[in-house]
Design an enzyme around this catalytic site. Structure first.
Site, PDB file in Angstrom:
ATOM      1  N   SER A 161       0.867  -1.174   0.000  1.00 21.88           N
ATOM      2  CA  SER A 161       0.000   0.000   0.000  1.00 21.88           C
ATOM      3  C   SER A 161       0.908   1.229   0.000  1.00 21.88           C
ATOM      4  CB  SER A 161      -0.886  -0.020   1.249  1.00 21.88           C
ATOM      5  OG  SER A 161      -1.610   1.179   1.362  1.00 21.88           O
ATOM      6  N   HIS A 172      -3.411  -5.959   2.335  1.00 24.01           N
ATOM      7  CA  HIS A 172      -2.481  -6.805   3.087  1.00 24.01           C
ATOM      8  C   HIS A 172      -3.020  -8.214   3.319  1.00 24.01           C
ATOM      9  CE1 HIS A 172      -0.003  -3.288   5.002  1.00 24.01           C
ATOM     10  NE2 HIS A 172       0.142  -3.402   3.703  1.00 24.01           N
ATOM     11  N   GLU A 214      -5.437  -2.302   8.633  1.00 22.97           N
ATOM     12  CA  GLU A 214      -4.738  -2.801   9.813  1.00 22.97           C
ATOM     13  C   GLU A 214      -5.513  -2.477  11.080  1.00 22.97           C
ATOM     14  OE1 GLU A 214      -0.777  -1.299  10.176  1.00 22.97           O
ATOM     15  OE2 GLU A 214      -0.293  -1.610   8.075  1.00 22.97           O
ATOM     16  N   GLU A 217       1.764  -8.912   7.349  1.00 17.69           N
ATOM     17  CA  GLU A 217       2.446  -8.367   8.518  1.00 17.69           C
ATOM     18  C   GLU A 217       2.237  -9.209   9.770  1.00 17.69           C
ATOM     19  OE1 GLU A 217       1.472  -4.223   8.799  1.00 17.69           O
ATOM     20  OE2 GLU A 217       2.358  -3.772   6.865  1.00 17.69           O
ATOM     21  N   ASP A 243      -5.206   1.370  10.865  1.00 19.88           N
ATOM     22  CA  ASP A 243      -4.784   2.021   9.627  1.00 19.88           C
ATOM     23  C   ASP A 243      -5.913   1.839   8.629  1.00 19.88           C
ATOM     24  OD1 ASP A 243      -3.670   2.952   7.298  1.00 19.88           O
ATOM     25  OD2 ASP A 243      -2.140   1.392   7.128  1.00 19.88           O
ATOM     26  N   GLU A 272      -4.802   5.966  11.396  1.00 20.32           N
ATOM     27  CA  GLU A 272      -3.819   6.282  10.347  1.00 20.32           C
ATOM     28  C   GLU A 272      -4.522   6.380   8.997  1.00 20.32           C
ATOM     29  OE1 GLU A 272      -0.218   3.786   8.193  1.00 20.32           O
ATOM     30  OE2 GLU A 272      -0.548   3.510  10.356  1.00 20.32           O
ATOM     31  N   ASP A 302       0.304   8.916   6.835  1.00 20.76           N
ATOM     32  CA  ASP A 302       1.262   8.024   6.162  1.00 20.76           C
ATOM     33  C   ASP A 302       1.311   8.401   4.686  1.00 20.76           C
ATOM     34  OD1 ASP A 302       2.808   5.982   5.126  1.00 20.76           O
ATOM     35  OD2 ASP A 302       1.301   4.434   5.408  1.00 20.76           O
ATOM     36  N   LYS A 326       8.489   6.081   7.366  1.00 24.22           N
ATOM     37  CA  LYS A 326       8.998   4.926   6.628  1.00 24.22           C
ATOM     38  C   LYS A 326      10.196   5.406   5.825  1.00 24.22           C
ATOM     39  CE  LYS A 326       4.426   2.770   6.067  1.00 24.22           C
ATOM     40  NZ  LYS A 326       3.307   2.556   5.099  1.00 24.22           N
ATOM     41  N   HIS A 353       7.712  -0.239   9.790  1.00 29.44           N
ATOM     42  CA  HIS A 353       8.164  -1.218   8.810  1.00 29.44           C
ATOM     43  C   HIS A 353       7.371  -1.043   7.521  1.00 29.44           C
ATOM     44  CE1 HIS A 353       4.728  -4.191  10.036  1.00 29.44           C
ATOM     45  NE2 HIS A 353       4.326  -2.942   9.977  1.00 29.44           N
ATOM     46  N   LYS A 385       5.829   0.524  14.679  1.00 30.07           N
ATOM     47  CA  LYS A 385       4.987  -0.483  14.033  1.00 30.07           C
ATOM     48  C   LYS A 385       5.899  -1.504  13.368  1.00 30.07           C
ATOM     49  CE  LYS A 385       1.596   0.498  11.360  1.00 30.07           C
ATOM     50  NZ  LYS A 385       0.758   1.113  10.286  1.00 30.07           N
TER      51      LYS A 385
END
Length: 428
Positions: A50, A162, A171, A212, A249, A294, A321, A346, A374, A397
């Site tokens: 993503s 994900h 998430e 993840e 997220d 997020e 993000d 990130k 991550h 994270k």
């Protein structure tokens, strides 16, 4: 007279990430001027599924190898163009090294050399410098003020891009807020994670994991997820909100339809406007101990983010993000517009360590929280663990307490905790 530790070799190679896709690994070798001793360090580069449209460019070969995802051209950039430029430089001059790389690329988004090339070299130079000085990496990066461990935000249920399930949001995380140390927080999170698995299994849900490490059951709504998380927290003997809080997220840019200016939820079979998204978040905050959201809206919806901040910014962290992509220019814009209150960091979104640390410093000066993160396609490297401690970030994270590329980051933080005399968390 300054200490000279000269870069004598740089070597890049193609390796595989946690999704089985190619990525970059870089070895940097430096030699001390006084003794002639050689030091080599290795770092690798993660990759996201993503990704924000404003991220620095990750170059891929685009030929039949690895379905077009090979990175041999990036390896060539490292082993020839970047190597030639940096040989002879002092590995301790991180800012000068990164500036030289940025100038060599010559673009705002690293599309010439590739952010995967520039970042791999940048991180490996920092690690080499720390080894040359016989210092822990977090201490080399952060100096004597590197003293705070980050609180883990563990992604225990995956959705969106994900995971191959019906869950639209990407998430759902647990945050051990009552823990006084990182090791205690990790234990609490792992215990809740295992109870969650038992609960899902009892209800006939799949307990296969996503990218993840979180479970990927066919739940449909955020309410369903948070009800399961609440049960798991209570089963583990903790109190929701008091001991374990929740985070999410939304990855709203993945749901956004630009033509219609709406957010489409295929799993729920629902379409929401920006105002309806904000109302949904208000409902979730009212019902559950949710402390962080997020990417709650699209990455270009600045006015929507301002409204989001006005409505719920005093109740939760509103984390940018895709909105910020670890880019100081975009973070500065968000600060001026009062559009968020936290930044997800990130390092591969921006392409060099110096630029990432500049972004972190900017958000801390503005009173924003920083969350070191991550990517969904990870390696066994643990650089972000040291970075989180170096900059005294409040959170990290690294996914669920599952899968080696995720636990590598948490285990490194356990080692760092042993080295710090004041390793207790600050009170919330």
């Amino acid at each position: 007279m300054s200490l000279m530790i000269q870069i004598v070799d740089i070597h890049g190679r193609e390796i595989l990430d946690s999704r089985g896709n190619p990525t970059i690994e870089v070895e940097v070798t430096a030699q001390t001027e006084t003794t002639g001793k050689k030091i080599t360090a290795i770092e690798s580069v993660p990759s996201g599924a993503s990704t924000g449209k404003f991220e620095a460019v990750e170059l891929r070969d685009g030929n039949p190898r690895y379905f077009g995802l090979g990175v041999l051209n990036v390896v060539d950039h490292i082993n020839n163009r970047i190597r030639k430029e940096l040989l002879g430089m002092n590995v301790l001059d991180q800012v000068k090294i990164d500036r030289r790389i940025i100038e060599l690329d010559g673009t705002d988004n690293k599309e010439n050399l590739g952010a995967n090339a520039t970042l791999g070299v940048s991180l490996a130079c920092a690690s080499c410098a720390a080894k040359a000085l016989d210092m822990p990496l977090f201490r080399y990066l952060g100096g004597t003020n590197a003293k705070r461990l980050p609180r883990p935000m563990m992604n225990v249920i995956n959705g969106g891009v994900h995971a191959a399930n019906l869950l639209d949001f990407q998430e759902f995380m647990i945050v051990p807020v009552s823990a006084s140390t990182f090791s205690e927080a990790l234990r609490m999170g792992a215990e809740v994670y295992h109870y969650l698995k038992l609960l899902l299994h009892e209800d006939g849900m799949l307990t296969a994991v996503g990218d993840e490490g979180g479970f990927a059951p066919d739940l449909h709504t955020a309410d369903e997820v948070f009800r399961y998380l609440t049960k798991a927290v209570e089963k583990a003997g903790y109190k929701p909100g008091e001991d374990i809080a929740f985070a999410m997220d939304a990855a709203a840019s993945e749901l956004y339809d630009e033509e219609r200016d709406v957010y489409i939820f295929p799993g729920e079979e629902v379409i929401r406007s920006a105002d309806e998204m904000i109302s949904l978040y208000e409902h979730l905050i009212d019902e559950y101990p949710l402390i962080s959201i997020e990417d709650g809206l699209n990455e270009e919806a600045w006015e929507g983010w301002q409204k989001l901040k006005q409505r719920i910014g005093d109740r939760v962290m509103l984390v940018g993000d895709d909105l910020f992509v670890t880019n100081s220019k975009r973070i500065r814009c968000g600060i001026e517009l009062d559009a968020a209150n936290a930044v997800l960091v990130k390092v591969n979104q921006i392409g060099t360590l110096t630029e990432a640390m500049d972004a972190i410093e900017l958000c801390h000066r503005a009173g924003y929280q920083s969350i070191i993160s991550h990517r969904s396609g990870e390696t066994e490297g643990s650089f972000i663990s040291d970075l989180a401690v170096a900059v005294n970030s409040g959170y990290i994270k690294s996914g669920a307490p599952c899968r080696g590329e995720r636990t590598a980051k948490y285990n490194e933080l356990l080692r760092i905790e042993e080295q710090l005399t004041l390793a207790k968390f600050e009170k919330r």
